[in-house]
Enzyme design. Structure first.
Site, mmCIF file in Angstrom:
data_model
loop_
_atom_site.group_PDB
_atom_site.id
_atom_site.type_symbol
_atom_site.label_atom_id
_atom_site.label_comp_id
_atom_site.label_asym_id
_atom_site.label_seq_id
_atom_site.Cartn_x
_atom_site.Cartn_y
_atom_site.Cartn_z
ATOM 1 N N SER A 42 0.868 -1.182 0.000
ATOM 2 C CA SER A 42 0.000 0.000 0.000
ATOM 3 C C SER A 42 0.906 1.234 0.000
ATOM 4 O O SER A 42 0.964 1.985 0.952
ATOM 5 C CB SER A 42 -0.911 -0.016 1.228
ATOM 6 O OG SER A 42 -0.160 0.027 2.421
ATOM 7 N N HIS A 155 -3.224 -6.142 2.498
ATOM 8 C CA HIS A 155 -2.324 -7.164 3.040
ATOM 9 C C HIS A 155 -2.993 -8.514 3.264
ATOM 10 O O HIS A 155 -2.350 -9.468 3.674
ATOM 11 C CB HIS A 155 -1.714 -6.683 4.368
ATOM 12 C CG HIS A 155 -0.827 -5.488 4.199
ATOM 13 N ND1 HIS A 155 -0.344 -4.767 5.254
ATOM 14 C CD2 HIS A 155 -0.326 -4.899 3.082
ATOM 15 C CE1 HIS A 155 0.410 -3.770 4.799
ATOM 16 N NE2 HIS A 155 0.428 -3.827 3.489
ATOM 17 N N GLU A 164 -4.641 -2.566 9.193
ATOM 18 C CA GLU A 164 -3.893 -3.120 10.335
ATOM 19 C C GLU A 164 -4.590 -2.844 11.656
ATOM 20 O O GLU A 164 -4.932 -1.700 11.956
ATOM 21 C CB GLU A 164 -2.484 -2.501 10.389
ATOM 22 C CG GLU A 164 -1.696 -2.781 9.130
ATOM 23 C CD GLU A 164 -0.362 -2.059 9.078
ATOM 24 O OE1 GLU A 164 0.170 -1.672 10.137
ATOM 25 O OE2 GLU A 164 0.140 -1.872 7.954
ATOM 26 N N GLU A 205 1.736 -9.516 6.988
ATOM 27 C CA GLU A 205 2.571 -9.140 8.129
ATOM 28 C C GLU A 205 2.401 -10.103 9.310
ATOM 29 O O GLU A 205 2.756 -9.788 10.442
ATOM 30 C CB GLU A 205 2.271 -7.694 8.550
ATOM 31 C CG GLU A 205 2.643 -6.714 7.432
ATOM 32 C CD GLU A 205 2.476 -5.262 7.812
ATOM 33 O OE1 GLU A 205 1.999 -4.956 8.923
ATOM 34 O OE2 GLU A 205 2.817 -4.418 6.982
ATOM 35 N N ASP A 242 -4.119 1.038 11.574
ATOM 36 C CA ASP A 242 -3.665 1.689 10.344
ATOM 37 C C ASP A 242 -4.761 1.448 9.322
ATOM 38 O O ASP A 242 -4.922 0.333 8.817
ATOM 39 C CB ASP A 242 -2.329 1.102 9.859
ATOM 40 C CG ASP A 242 -1.871 1.736 8.544
ATOM 41 O OD1 ASP A 242 -2.558 2.661 8.053
ATOM 42 O OD2 ASP A 242 -0.828 1.309 8.006
ATOM 43 N N GLU A 285 -3.392 5.481 12.198
ATOM 44 C CA GLU A 285 -2.474 5.836 11.111
ATOM 45 C C GLU A 285 -3.245 5.902 9.797
ATOM 46 O O GLU A 285 -4.180 5.132 9.596
ATOM 47 C CB GLU A 285 -1.381 4.764 11.051
ATOM 48 C CG GLU A 285 -0.364 4.926 9.926
ATOM 49 C CD GLU A 285 0.553 3.701 9.849
ATOM 50 O OE1 GLU A 285 0.799 3.058 10.891
ATOM 51 O OE2 GLU A 285 0.998 3.379 8.737
ATOM 52 N N ASP A 312 1.356 8.383 7.328
ATOM 53 C CA ASP A 312 2.284 7.468 6.638
ATOM 54 C C ASP A 312 2.330 7.899 5.172
ATOM 55 O O ASP A 312 3.224 8.650 4.763
ATOM 56 C CB ASP A 312 1.796 6.027 6.842
ATOM 57 C CG ASP A 312 2.507 5.006 5.970
ATOM 58 O OD1 ASP A 312 3.522 5.349 5.356
ATOM 59 O OD2 ASP A 312 2.047 3.839 5.882
ATOM 60 N N LYS A 337 9.506 5.400 7.342
ATOM 61 C CA LYS A 337 9.916 4.240 6.546
ATOM 62 C C LYS A 337 11.096 4.678 5.699
ATOM 63 O O LYS A 337 10.953 5.561 4.832
ATOM 64 C CB LYS A 337 8.772 3.797 5.633
ATOM 65 C CG LYS A 337 7.593 3.147 6.346
ATOM 66 C CD LYS A 337 6.436 3.006 5.366
ATOM 67 C CE LYS A 337 5.337 2.091 5.860
ATOM 68 N NZ LYS A 337 4.097 2.264 5.049
ATOM 69 N N HIS A 365 8.552 -1.078 9.484
ATOM 70 C CA HIS A 365 8.886 -2.036 8.431
ATOM 71 C C HIS A 365 8.028 -1.767 7.201
ATOM 72 O O HIS A 365 7.223 -0.825 7.179
ATOM 73 C CB HIS A 365 8.609 -3.460 8.949
ATOM 74 C CG HIS A 365 7.143 -3.698 9.218
ATOM 75 N ND1 HIS A 365 6.594 -4.943 9.353
ATOM 76 C CD2 HIS A 365 6.102 -2.823 9.367
ATOM 77 C CE1 HIS A 365 5.294 -4.842 9.570
ATOM 78 N NE2 HIS A 365 4.977 -3.571 9.584
ATOM 79 N N LYS A 388 6.912 -0.309 14.523
ATOM 80 C CA LYS A 388 5.843 -1.097 13.927
ATOM 81 C C LYS A 388 6.520 -2.152 13.071
ATOM 82 O O LYS A 388 7.171 -1.821 12.076
ATOM 83 C CB LYS A 388 5.009 -0.144 13.059
ATOM 84 C CG LYS A 388 3.709 -0.708 12.588
ATOM 85 C CD LYS A 388 2.879 0.342 11.899
ATOM 86 C CE LYS A 388 2.992 0.203 10.407
ATOM 87 N NZ LYS A 388 1.751 0.534 9.698
HETATM 88 C C1 LIG Z 1 3.643 -1.197 6.492
HETATM 89 C C2 LIG Z 1 2.668 -0.719 5.721
HETATM 90 O O1 LIG Z 1 2.324 -1.320 4.578
HETATM 91 P P1 LIG Z 1 3.104 -1.223 3.188
HETATM 92 O O2 LIG Z 1 4.527 -1.599 3.457
HETATM 93 O O3 LIG Z 1 2.381 -2.195 2.302
HETATM 94 O O4 LIG Z 1 2.996 0.203 2.727
HETATM 95 C C3 LIG Z 1 1.898 0.469 6.103
HETATM 96 O O5 LIG Z 1 1.004 0.904 5.366
HETATM 97 O O6 LIG Z 1 2.153 1.072 7.154
HETATM 98 MG MG LIG Z 2 0.564 2.613 6.927
#
Ligand SMILES: C=C(OP(=O)(O)O)C(=O)O
Ligand SMILES: [Mg+2]
Length: 426
Positions: A42, A155, A164, A205, A242, A285, A312, A337, A365, A388
């Site tokens: 995503s 996911h 999430e 995940e 999330d 999130e 995010d 990230k 992650h 996370k």
């Molecule tokens: C970890 C996540 O998913 P992705 O790595 O698929 O963006 C997220 O959206 O926070």
């Molecule tokens: Mg996210």
């Protein structure tokens, strides 16, 4: 001052069975450092570019040989002879060499692999743990693990609309106690789902991906799992979400397929306000679409005093977007990230800017992960307070948790668990 002698690129596999980039940096004193780059599903539209091949005969066009070639040719030539411990100079040189705004020429995956492998090599050369190398002076703190125990959205097919459902063991005295609590609740959720007749297969995940009747049922079953494991929902273990709302957004509305309805931004904000009143939710999130700046501002005004609101896809770890968020009070927290921005230096600058403004940060992650554990060290070194990294199962997730256990052991009496204070909300 050990300098970079050579760099190798590698095409390896991530946890979804897709190719991803890694690099090994060798210094002139013979030490090496290895790092691998994860990959999202995503992904935010504003992320730096993950360079992939176009050759459909290899991995259906998803190979990363171009990125690997860029590592071994242009990047290796530019980095050779540079001080591996001068991270800023190395990252700036790679960014200048790429020459684009979004690292699309050389690939954010190529640049980040070298950026992180150089840091590892420098830490190895000094004979210190990565977290100490990243911040020699400390203070260090062990993060609250946000364990994603129920997966939906992109996911996991046929599960919840929201991506999430995480648990945050805020009331634990130490990191290892927090992790144990998380594991106990994860297993308690599994037996509860079985008893209710739901499947216990897992998503990307490692969280369960049952076909529940509604999104609220996910929260309710998690609350029961917390209680069944012997903990107090909220006080000892809170819930974090999330929504990954950019994935729900269609022509100005947020589509909740499980509930057969499409909400406006204002309606979704009221939906969250009700959930935050009814349930022990401490953090949300990507509550809204990545460019719904007006909605984010309204959401923060509505519930930002009591819920951590995390951007995010909204910020993509990019200091320019974070600055806009700070100016407009769009949220009170940012997800971090590394591969959204593509270098260690830029990532640290974003974390530090958020901390200076009093915002919380969560190192994260990606859904497609590797055995690289850099994010564990980064969270401790920069005292982000939260991490996370998925469910407490599947090695690409547990390697980060296990690395945090090792750091806790290395710190001994110096180890501090952030706990509820990490959320900085009343
Ligand atoms: C970890 C996540 O998913 P992705 O790595 O698929 O963006 C997220 O959206 O926070
Ligand atoms: Mg996210």
């Amino acid at each position: 001052m050990p300098v970079i002698r050579s760099i190798k690129g590698h095409e390896i596999l991530d946890s979804r069975g897709n190719p991803t980039a890694a690099a090994t940096v060798t210094l002139d004193d013979g030490t090496t450092g290895w790092a691998a780059v994860p990959s999202g599903a995503s992904t935010g539209t504003h992320e730096a570019v993950e360079l992939r091949d176009e050759d459909p005969r290899r991995y259906g066009g998803k190979g990363v040989l171009k990125a690997v070639r860029n590592i071994e040719s242009e990047i290796a030539a530019a980095a050779a002879g540079k001080d591996a411990a001068d991270q800023k100079a190395l990252d700036e040189a790679m960014i200048a060499l790429d020459g684009t705004q979004n690292k699309s020429r050389l690939g954010a995956n190529a640049i980040l692999a070298v950026s992180l492998a150089a840091a590892r090599a420098a830490a190895n050369s000094q004979g210190v743990s990565l977290f100490r190398y990243l911040n020699p002076a400390g203070p260090y703190s062990l993060p609250v693990p946000l364990l994603n125990i129920l997966n939906g959205g992109r996911h996991a097919a046929n599960s919840t609309d929201f991506q999430e459902f995480m648990i945050a063991p805020v009331g634990a005295p130490t990191f290892s106690d927090a992790l144990r609590m998380g594991v106990e609740i994860y297993h308690s959720l599994k037996s509860l789902l079985k008893k209710l007749g739901y499947g216990t297969n897992v998503g990307d995940e490692g969280g369960f991906a049952p076909s529940l009747r509604s999104n609220a049922e996910a929260i309710e079953v998690i609350i029961k799992a917390i209680e069944k494991a012997g903990y107090a929902p909220g006080r000892e273990c809170a819930i974090a979400l999330d929504s990954a709302a950019s994935e729900l957004y269609r022509e100005g509305r947020y589509v909740l397929e499980r509930e057969n309805r499409a909400l406006s931004s204002a309606e979704l904000i009221e939906f969250y306000a009700k959930w935050a009143a009814d349930y022990p939710i401490i953090s949300i999130e990507d509550a809204l679409f990545e460019d719904d700046w007006e909605g984010w501002k309204a959401l923060t005004a509505r519930i930002g005093h009591k819920v951590q609101l995390v951007g995010d896809d909204l910020y993509v770890t990019n200091i320019k977007r974070l600055k806009r968020g700070l100016a407009e009070k769009s949220s009170n927290s940012i997800l971090i990230k590394l591969n959204q921005i593509g270098s260690l230096t830029e990532t640290i600058a974003t974390i530090e800017m958020a901390h200076r403004a009093g915002w919380t940060t969560i190192v994260s992650h990606r859904s497609g992960e590797t055995e690289d554990t850099t994010i564990a060290d980064l969270s401790v070194a920069l005292a982000t307070g939260q991490i996370k990294t998925g469910a407490p199962c599947r090695s690409e997730r547990t390697c980060k948790y296990n690395r945090l256990l090792a750091i806790e052991a290395e710190l001994g009496a110096e180890a501090r668990y952030t706990g509820a204070a990490a959320f900085r909300i009343s």
